[in-house]
Design a protein around this motif. Sequence first.
Motif, short mmCIF file in Angstrom:
data_model
loop_
_atom_site.label_atom_id
_atom_site.label_comp_id
_atom_site.label_asym_id
_atom_site.label_seq_id
_atom_site.Cartn_x
_atom_site.Cartn_y
_atom_site.Cartn_z
N THR A 146 -10.77 15.15 52.41
CA THR A 146 -11.20 14.78 53.76
C THR A 146 -12.07 15.88 54.36
O THR A 146 -12.18 16.99 53.82
CB THR A 146 -9.97 14.52 54.66
N PRO B 13 -7.53 12.22 58.25
CA PRO B 13 -6.59 11.13 58.58
C PRO B 13 -5.37 11.61 59.35
O PRO B 13 -4.64 10.77 59.92
CB PRO B 13 -6.22 10.56 57.21
N PHE C 23 -12.16 4.09 52.01
CA PHE C 23 -10.71 4.23 52.16
C PHE C 23 -9.96 3.00 51.63
O PHE C 23 -9.04 3.14 50.80
CB PHE C 23 -10.34 4.49 53.62
N LEU D 169 -4.27 5.50 59.60
CA LEU D 169 -4.61 5.94 58.24
C LEU D 169 -3.50 6.80 57.66
O LEU D 169 -3.15 6.66 56.48
CB LEU D 169 -5.92 6.73 58.26
N THR E 165 -11.34 9.82 52.37
CA THR E 165 -10.76 9.31 53.62
C THR E 165 -11.66 9.54 54.82
O THR E 165 -11.24 9.33 55.96
CB THR E 165 -9.40 9.98 53.90
#
Length: 548
Positions: A326, A301, A266, A307, A297
């Motif tokens: 993600t 997030p 990240f 985040l 990520t």
Amino acid sequence: MTATAAAAGSRRRAPRPRDEFDPTPWPLALLCGAAGGGCALLAFPPYDLWMLLPVGIALLGAGLLVRSALLAMLVSLLWGLALFIPLTQWASTYAGAAPWIALGVFEALYIVVFGLLARTVMVRRGLCLSSAIVVSALWVGIETLRSSIPWGGLPWGASAFALAESPLLNLGPWIGLAGLAFVVALLGQLLLFGALALLGRRRRGFTGFSGVWPFAIAVAAVLATVVAPHPMNRAPSDRPSMTIAAIQGSMGAIDPVSYTMPEDVFPNHLEVTEDAITRAQQDGTALDLIVWPEDSTGWDPRQDPQLAQQLTSAAQEAHAPLLIGTQVRVGENERLNQSVLFTPEQTTPYAYSKRHPVPFGEYIPLRGFFSQLTDKVDLVSVDMVPGQEPGVMDLGALGQGQGKVGILICFEVAYEPLVHDVVDGGAEVIVVQSNNALFGDSDEAIQQLAQAKVMAVTSGRSVVHISTVGQSAIFSPEGRQIDFVGHWEQGALVADVPLRAGITPAVAAGPWVAIGLGAVGAVGWIAALTGDRRALARPTPRRRRRGD
């Protein structure tokens, strides 16, 4: 009846000569199988010797011209193993040697099926134009089957993906992947005909030096594709391009035990994003979209305020939405692989869920059964479930500028129906988010990049292929490489990416090219079964010696 009429009737009733070619000796047949698969392997990245794929298919055909069907099976198996085991070596990186070898053997079995079908046609119909067409159509049918069954199939090693650097790719927008496979197989048949004639193995048709003609036709056909026109594929009248920044942040090594993403993935992508935004602002470039790769990520997030705020801040700084990759939990034992859009307005108005999870890589089919065979299934502890809707993100409808972006995740770029779905859904550019880190230093990344280029040309859409660790590139609808970042490098792809709104003939035809060619192969094979011809020459009896 006059004698003349009787003679004419006799000539009409006389059967045509049945012997057309000598059988291939068994040691040579086995060598043809192994060498042919090796040639096919060299046609794919990183070697890119695409012209060896028709040669490999020709060698397979020569190895099939034997008297024993069992020997033909062995020849076909050798060909398939020589191609698929080294081609899929990347699978051993995370799954180990046994699953990798099992995958290669399984894929090779499709070549065995093709070999038996093709041998029937060549032996019963002889080596003629009609048999060449039927055998080439059978090649398409088996390749389509391998790309579809079981569990959605695996198109890795499809003929078209060896043509990323070939002029034959110019035919892609017209005939699609199935048509390209047919052309390659037909070229292989021409090479086979010519080689058998020059070697004196043929009894009828092209014989001797007349075998030069099939070679000449094959070479002329390839040269003609250099000037093949590209279909008119219009740009949207109000916006010919979209400025996209695709971020390759790279990362440390993945844990070889848990296979979890390293913690630096990240921050690395965030750092490269900030650098790309700064450079764009210094150059006076207004970004329309920022794209991060798959798994960039970690877990969702949206469930982590810190985040989420960092992603929103990046979007606000760029004045452009940010598309990230993600993983999203679904209950205790399932997950989704998602692309999620973060906007400067602190919203996430769009998410696409991967529609084609990879069996044994992202989920375990028949988990109870396979867990009895190997404990490797435990590497995938949480099964990925498929999304239901094609990934077409309309930025205008979302209040984020203009343009319709098609989204594919990782291996999905290899599946032609998924590419067609996003184009049919109105996508003017295609984004492919990938995570190649699991495959280490293998050739998986460069092979997938070749697939992206081929799909850009056949679909008539620019493709932005962005990976966590590379290789990443942007391709125009004509296959021109606009920008590139190498393997295990940090960098950003930033370009005015051409948009297209028209439909290529390949997309318009959809699956019907493959279905039609597969039907030709099936009908031709059935017709060959009903005939009683045998094209293999009978063994020449030994002369009796004096005194026998």
